[in-house]
Design a protein around this motif. Structure first.
Motif, PDB file in Angstrom:
ATOM      1  N   SER A  44      -4.553  -2.437   5.295  1.00  0.00           N
ATOM      2  CA  SER A  44      -3.709  -2.553   5.314  1.00  0.00           C
ATOM      3  C   SER A  44      -2.404  -1.605   5.223  1.00  0.00           C
ATOM      4  O   SER A  44      -2.312  -1.189   4.248  1.00  0.00           O
ATOM      5  CB  SER A  44      -2.900  -3.853   5.467  1.00  0.00           C
ATOM      6  OG  SER A  44      -2.284  -4.053   3.815  1.00  0.00           O
ATOM      7  N   TYR A  45      -1.034  -2.076   6.325  1.00  0.00           N
ATOM      8  CA  TYR A  45       0.390  -0.727   6.417  1.00  0.00           C
ATOM      9  C   TYR A  45       0.702  -0.710   5.066  1.00  0.00           C
ATOM     10  O   TYR A  45       0.915  -0.518   3.935  1.00  0.00           O
ATOM     11  CB  TYR A  45       0.744  -0.407   7.379  1.00  0.00           C
ATOM     12  CG  TYR A  45      -0.486   0.477   8.370  1.00  0.00           C
ATOM     13  CD1 TYR A  45       0.132   1.804   8.489  1.00  0.00           C
ATOM     14  CD2 TYR A  45      -0.847  -0.195   9.654  1.00  0.00           C
ATOM     15  CE1 TYR A  45      -0.762   2.588   9.634  1.00  0.00           C
ATOM     16  CE2 TYR A  45      -1.549   0.354  10.475  1.00  0.00           C
ATOM     17  CZ  TYR A  45      -1.146   2.095  10.541  1.00  0.00           C
ATOM     18  OH  TYR A  45      -1.513   2.738  11.489  1.00  0.00           O
ATOM     19  N   LYS A  79       1.878   1.130   1.918  1.00  0.00           N
ATOM     20  CA  LYS A  79       2.945   0.713   1.392  1.00  0.00           C
ATOM     21  C   LYS A  79       2.687   0.878  -0.073  1.00  0.00           C
ATOM     22  O   LYS A  79       3.703   1.592  -0.767  1.00  0.00           O
ATOM     23  CB  LYS A  79       4.061   0.194   2.328  1.00  0.00           C
ATOM     24  CG  LYS A  79       4.451   0.669   3.873  1.00  0.00           C
ATOM     25  CD  LYS A  79       4.997  -0.701   4.135  1.00  0.00           C
ATOM     26  CE  LYS A  79       5.522  -0.080   5.949  1.00  0.00           C
ATOM     27  NZ  LYS A  79       6.265  -1.635   6.502  1.00  0.00           N
ATOM     28  N   GLY A  80       2.508  -0.221  -0.493  1.00  0.00           N
ATOM     29  CA  GLY A  80       2.920  -0.698  -1.922  1.00  0.00           C
ATOM     30  C   GLY A  80       2.231   0.236  -3.125  1.00  0.00           C
ATOM     31  O   GLY A  80       2.763   0.484  -3.922  1.00  0.00           O
ATOM     32  N   LEU A  81       1.041   0.449  -2.754  1.00  0.00           N
ATOM     33  CA  LEU A  81       0.454   1.686  -3.376  1.00  0.00           C
ATOM     34  C   LEU A  81       1.251   2.866  -3.404  1.00  0.00           C
ATOM     35  O   LEU A  81       1.087   3.589  -4.550  1.00  0.00           O
ATOM     36  CB  LEU A  81      -0.751   2.525  -2.936  1.00  0.00           C
ATOM     37  CG  LEU A  81      -1.287   3.247  -3.329  1.00  0.00           C
ATOM     38  CD1 LEU A  81      -2.085   2.657  -4.643  1.00  0.00           C
ATOM     39  CD2 LEU A  81      -2.982   3.788  -2.646  1.00  0.00           C
ATOM     40  N   ILE A  82       2.630   3.466  -2.273  1.00  0.00           N
ATOM     41  CA  ILE A  82       2.967   4.607  -2.422  1.00  0.00           C
ATOM     42  C   ILE A  82       4.265   4.157  -3.208  1.00  0.00           C
ATOM     43  O   ILE A  82       4.537   4.672  -4.051  1.00  0.00           O
ATOM     44  CB  ILE A  82       3.241   5.051  -1.310  1.00  0.00           C
ATOM     45  CG1 ILE A  82       2.128   5.666   0.253  1.00  0.00           C
ATOM     46  CG2 ILE A  82       4.271   5.898  -1.361  1.00  0.00           C
ATOM     47  CD1 ILE A  82       2.637   5.735   0.994  1.00  0.00           C
ATOM     48  N   HIS A  84       5.076   5.679  -7.426  1.00  0.00           N
ATOM     49  CA  HIS A  84       6.516   6.059  -7.130  1.00  0.00           C
ATOM     50  C   HIS A  84       6.851   5.637  -8.449  1.00  0.00           C
ATOM     51  O   HIS A  84       7.002   6.317  -8.984  1.00  0.00           O
ATOM     52  CB  HIS A  84       6.978   6.261  -5.739  1.00  0.00           C
ATOM     53  CG  HIS A  84       8.247   7.267  -5.932  1.00  0.00           C
ATOM     54  ND1 HIS A  84       8.689   7.570  -6.167  1.00  0.00           N
ATOM     55  CD2 HIS A  84      10.103   6.160  -5.878  1.00  0.00           C
ATOM     56  CE1 HIS A  84      10.425   8.225  -6.568  1.00  0.00           C
ATOM     57  NE2 HIS A  84      10.777   7.262  -6.470  1.00  0.00           N
ATOM     58  N   ALA A  85       7.215   4.589  -8.607  1.00  0.00           N
ATOM     59  CA  ALA A  85       8.183   3.625  -9.678  1.00  0.00           C
ATOM     60  C   ALA A  85       7.572   3.843 -10.978  1.00  0.00           C
ATOM     61  O   ALA A  85       7.743   4.033 -11.543  1.00  0.00           O
ATOM     62  CB  ALA A  85       7.049   2.018  -9.126  1.00  0.00           C
TER      63      ALA A  85
END
Length: 137
Positions: free
Chosen positions: A61-62, A66-69, A73-74
């Motif tokens: 899923s998108y 998004k959560g992976l990105i 980054h975090a």
């Protein structure tokens, strides 16, 4: 900044992406992350780039992407470049609306965090919407 490398299979998208990864690594201004479905780029990209095999995570899923990105980054605020290869192999929804919404989110995230995103997508660039077209390189 968000840019899309788009073309049909065999049009040289991955080769172009690999060259852009090399350029980003050679700039040396920050960390470079490459997300791909399988580890096909292991020997093509410089070892300094962080290669993430998204196949290990069954993204689908998108929202997951998004959560992976955001999670990557975090964990590292020094990232200056994200590259995503074979985008449609990562997500299940290949619809235009879902892609447009993701790109709008990615563009906003890119601007807030000062990260450059390059995404390769296997599709005919002549058939995409204006929203997607503005990201094509």
């Amino acid at each position: 900044m968000v840019n899309i490398i788009m073309g049909l299979k065999g049009s040289g998208k991955t080769k172009k992406l690999v060259n852009l990864v090399r350029e980003a690594v050679n700039e040396g201004t920050g960390d470079v992350v490459v997300i791909e479905k399988e580890r096909k780029l292991t020997f093509d990209i410089p070892y300094q780039a962080r290669l993430i095999d998204a196949g290990d995570y069954d993204i689908g899923s998108y929202e997951f992407l998004k959560g992976l990105i955001c999670g990557v980054h975090a964990g590292n605020y020094d990232i200056t470049h994200f590259f995503i290869d074979n985008f449609y192999k990562l997500v299940n929804d290949k619809g235009v609306e879902a892609l447009e919404q993701f790109l709008v989110w990615l563009d906003k995230f890119s601007g807030q965090e000062k990260i450059s995103f390059i995404v390769s997508i296997s599709a005919d660039p002549d058939t995409v919407s204006e929203t997607v077209r503005k990201f094509l390189i």
